[in-house]
Design a protein around this motif. Structure first.
Motif, PDB file in Angstrom:
ATOM      1  N   GLU A   9       0.846  -1.211   0.000  1.00  0.00           N
ATOM      2  CA  GLU A   9       0.000   0.000   0.000  1.00  0.00           C
ATOM      3  C   GLU A   9       0.871   1.248   0.000  1.00  0.00           C
ATOM      4  O   GLU A   9       0.598   2.220  -0.709  1.00  0.00           O
ATOM      5  N   ALA A  12       2.389   1.642  -3.381  1.00  0.00           N
ATOM      6  CA  ALA A  12       1.388   2.122  -4.341  1.00  0.00           C
ATOM      7  C   ALA A  12       1.162   3.617  -4.166  1.00  0.00           C
ATOM      8  O   ALA A  12       1.011   4.357  -5.145  1.00  0.00           O
ATOM      9  N   SER A  13       1.176   4.076  -2.932  1.00  0.00           N
ATOM     10  CA  SER A  13       0.933   5.482  -2.668  1.00  0.00           C
ATOM     11  C   SER A  13       2.049   6.352  -3.278  1.00  0.00           C
ATOM     12  O   SER A  13       1.785   7.349  -3.944  1.00  0.00           O
ATOM     13  N   LEU A  15       3.994   5.520  -5.791  1.00  0.00           N
ATOM     14  CA  LEU A  15       3.922   5.398  -7.264  1.00  0.00           C
ATOM     15  C   LEU A  15       2.759   6.213  -7.825  1.00  0.00           C
ATOM     16  O   LEU A  15       2.886   6.862  -8.870  1.00  0.00           O
ATOM     17  N   ASN A  16       1.637   6.225  -7.093  1.00  0.00           N
ATOM     18  CA  ASN A  16       0.487   7.038  -7.520  1.00  0.00           C
ATOM     19  C   ASN A  16       0.829   8.523  -7.533  1.00  0.00           C
ATOM     20  O   ASN A  16       0.282   9.291  -8.318  1.00  0.00           O
ATOM     21  N   ASP A  17       1.774   8.921  -6.646  1.00  0.00           N
ATOM     22  CA  ASP A  17       2.207  10.323  -6.604  1.00  0.00           C
ATOM     23  C   ASP A  17       3.294  10.628  -7.631  1.00  0.00           C
ATOM     24  O   ASP A  17       3.880  11.707  -7.613  1.00  0.00           O
ATOM     25  N   ASN A  34       5.580   4.973 -12.792  1.00  0.00           N
ATOM     26  CA  ASN A  34       4.390   4.903 -13.643  1.00  0.00           C
ATOM     27  C   ASN A  34       4.803   4.987 -15.113  1.00  0.00           C
ATOM     28  O   ASN A  34       5.276   6.022 -15.571  1.00  0.00           O
ATOM     29  N   ASN A  37       3.396   7.894 -17.209  1.00  0.00           N
ATOM     30  CA  ASN A  37       3.650   9.257 -16.743  1.00  0.00           C
ATOM     31  C   ASN A  37       5.058   9.693 -17.176  1.00  0.00           C
ATOM     32  O   ASN A  37       6.067   9.224 -16.644  1.00  0.00           O
ATOM     33  N   LEU A 127      -2.482  -1.074  -8.778  1.00  0.00           N
ATOM     34  CA  LEU A 127      -2.143   0.173  -9.475  1.00  0.00           C
ATOM     35  C   LEU A 127      -2.976   0.320 -10.751  1.00  0.00           C
ATOM     36  O   LEU A 127      -3.210  -0.665 -11.445  1.00  0.00           O
ATOM     37  N   PRO A 128      -3.371   1.555 -11.079  1.00  0.00           N
ATOM     38  CA  PRO A 128      -4.135   1.768 -12.325  1.00  0.00           C
ATOM     39  C   PRO A 128      -3.241   1.968 -13.544  1.00  0.00           C
ATOM     40  O   PRO A 128      -3.703   2.442 -14.568  1.00  0.00           O
ATOM     41  N   PHE A 129      -1.945   1.616 -13.442  1.00  0.00           N
ATOM     42  CA  PHE A 129      -1.020   1.784 -14.569  1.00  0.00           C
ATOM     43  C   PHE A 129       0.066   0.716 -14.478  1.00  0.00           C
ATOM     44  O   PHE A 129       0.293   0.146 -13.397  1.00  0.00           O
TER      45      PHE A 129
END
Ligand code: TXA
Ligand code: MG
Length: 320
Positions: A9, A12-13, A15-17, A34, A37, A127-129
């Motif tokens: 988690e 993921a946080s 990587l999402n940033d 990502n 990105n 992850l969405p990517f």
């Protein structure tokens, strides 16, 4: 210092940033961001000090995702994806435009793989990517096979390393693609040529090319320790060195009575090439860190994973 933990988690946080995280895979640890990105991808090149003409591998959680990022897998490669994903296999596939140019260095194929590591697969699933990830080492140096290896070299540049224990295969993935209707291997790696040929018949191995600017993983000097790395017959090298005991030894299984034990590493006491592959990079690092001036090493039998190990040993020994 990067945070080192197995908390997906938290990974993921970051990587999402748009930040980068060290991730475990069965081959080697990756420096992940990502893949969709552009800024995160640019940061990968910066942190690794990697030239931008060296394209990145995109990691996905399942073969079903291929179609989101690439055209169909060509029929001759399908048996490989079916059998070896997740696993140490990377396929070069025609990319879709969603993949940024920087990921492929502008080439029209993108390298894709489904890694076989439970933590990284679980991470990819939330992850969405997909994740672009080269090996998590400074460009040209030995690839990392533990979280500590990543920490030692990149720890001050990334916020977190996901710790999944030592990499089980220990060699980078084998890169496979099609050229003129034939299956080609572009980089020898953790999936052996024999295993590939058992699925698809004879293949061409292209990775002997010494300096293809589009694939620096194939540069003559790569995967290299900082100390002079000398390949040869170990008995002869030791004999020639005479009283100058300023060397470390990397062997498949033999040991030398008159040399201090801490200066010699056997990759596999039983001469098992899978075990040797698993131990290769950490052993090269350990010898590089010893108080010795040079490292003597021997080639493995040219069979199974021995071919890929020898490829890395030759590049480590090559002068830039
Ligand atoms: O096992 C592995 O493959 C590891 C783990 C982290 O997945 N990754 C890895 O990445 O070894 P890297 O960046 O150190 O090596 C990837 C190599 C590049 O140097 C290049 O030779 C080749 O893959 N490559 C990537 N994309 C390519 C493309 N579109 N066309 C040709 N070669 C490509
Ligand atoms: Mg690499």
């Amino acid at each position: 210092m990067a945070a080192i933990s197995s908390d997906i988690e938290a990974a993921a946080s970051f990587l999402n940033d748009g930040e980068l995280v060290g991730i475990p895979t069965e081959t080697v640890y990756g420096l992940a961001g990502n893949a969709l990105n552009g800024e995160a991808v640019a940061r990968i090149f910066e942190v690794k000090e990697r030239p931008s003409f060296d394209p990145l591998i995109v990691h996905i959680s399942s073969p079903d995702q291929v179609n989101s990022y690439c055209e169909e897998i060509p029929d001759p490669l399908r048996p490989l994806a079916d059998k070896y994903w997740p696993g140490p296999l990377t396929l070069l596939l025609k990319r879709k435009s969603i993949i940024p140019d920087l990921v492929t260095s502008g080439l029209d194929r993108v390298a894709v793989r489904v890694p076989s590591h439970h933590l990284t697969l679980a991470l990819l699933q939330i992850l969405p990517f997909p994740l672009a990830a080269p090996s998590a080492n400074p460009f040209g140096y030995i690839s990392p096979t533990t979280a500590m290896h990543v920490e030692e070299q990149l720890g001050d540049k990334i916020p977190m390393i996901l710790d999944g224990g030592p990499s089980k295969v220990g060699l980078e993935s084998t890169i496979v693609g099609m050229e003129d209707g034939r299956v080609c291997i572009y980089r020898l790696g953790g999936l052996s040529v024999n295993d590939i040929e058992a699925e698809v018949g004879r293949v061409e191995v292209k990775s002997h090319s010494s300096s293809n600017p589009q694939a620096p993983g194939l540069l003559k000097s790569h995967y290299a320790p900082k100390k002079p790395f000398i390949l040869g017959d170990l008995k002869e090298l030791v004999l020639e060195a005479g009283d100058q005991v300023d060397f470390g030894i990397l062997s498949l299984s033999q040991s030398f009575k008159n040399i201090p034990a801490e200066r010699q590493i056997q990759l596999s006491a039983s001469a098992n090439l899978s075990e040797a592959a698993q131990n290769l990079f950490s052993s090269m690092r350990a010898l590089d860190a010893l108080e010795v001036d040079r490292i003597f090493a021997e080639l493995m039998p040219e069979e199974g994973l021995g071919r890929a190990i020898n490829d890395r040993l030759r590049r480590a020994a090559a002068k830039a």
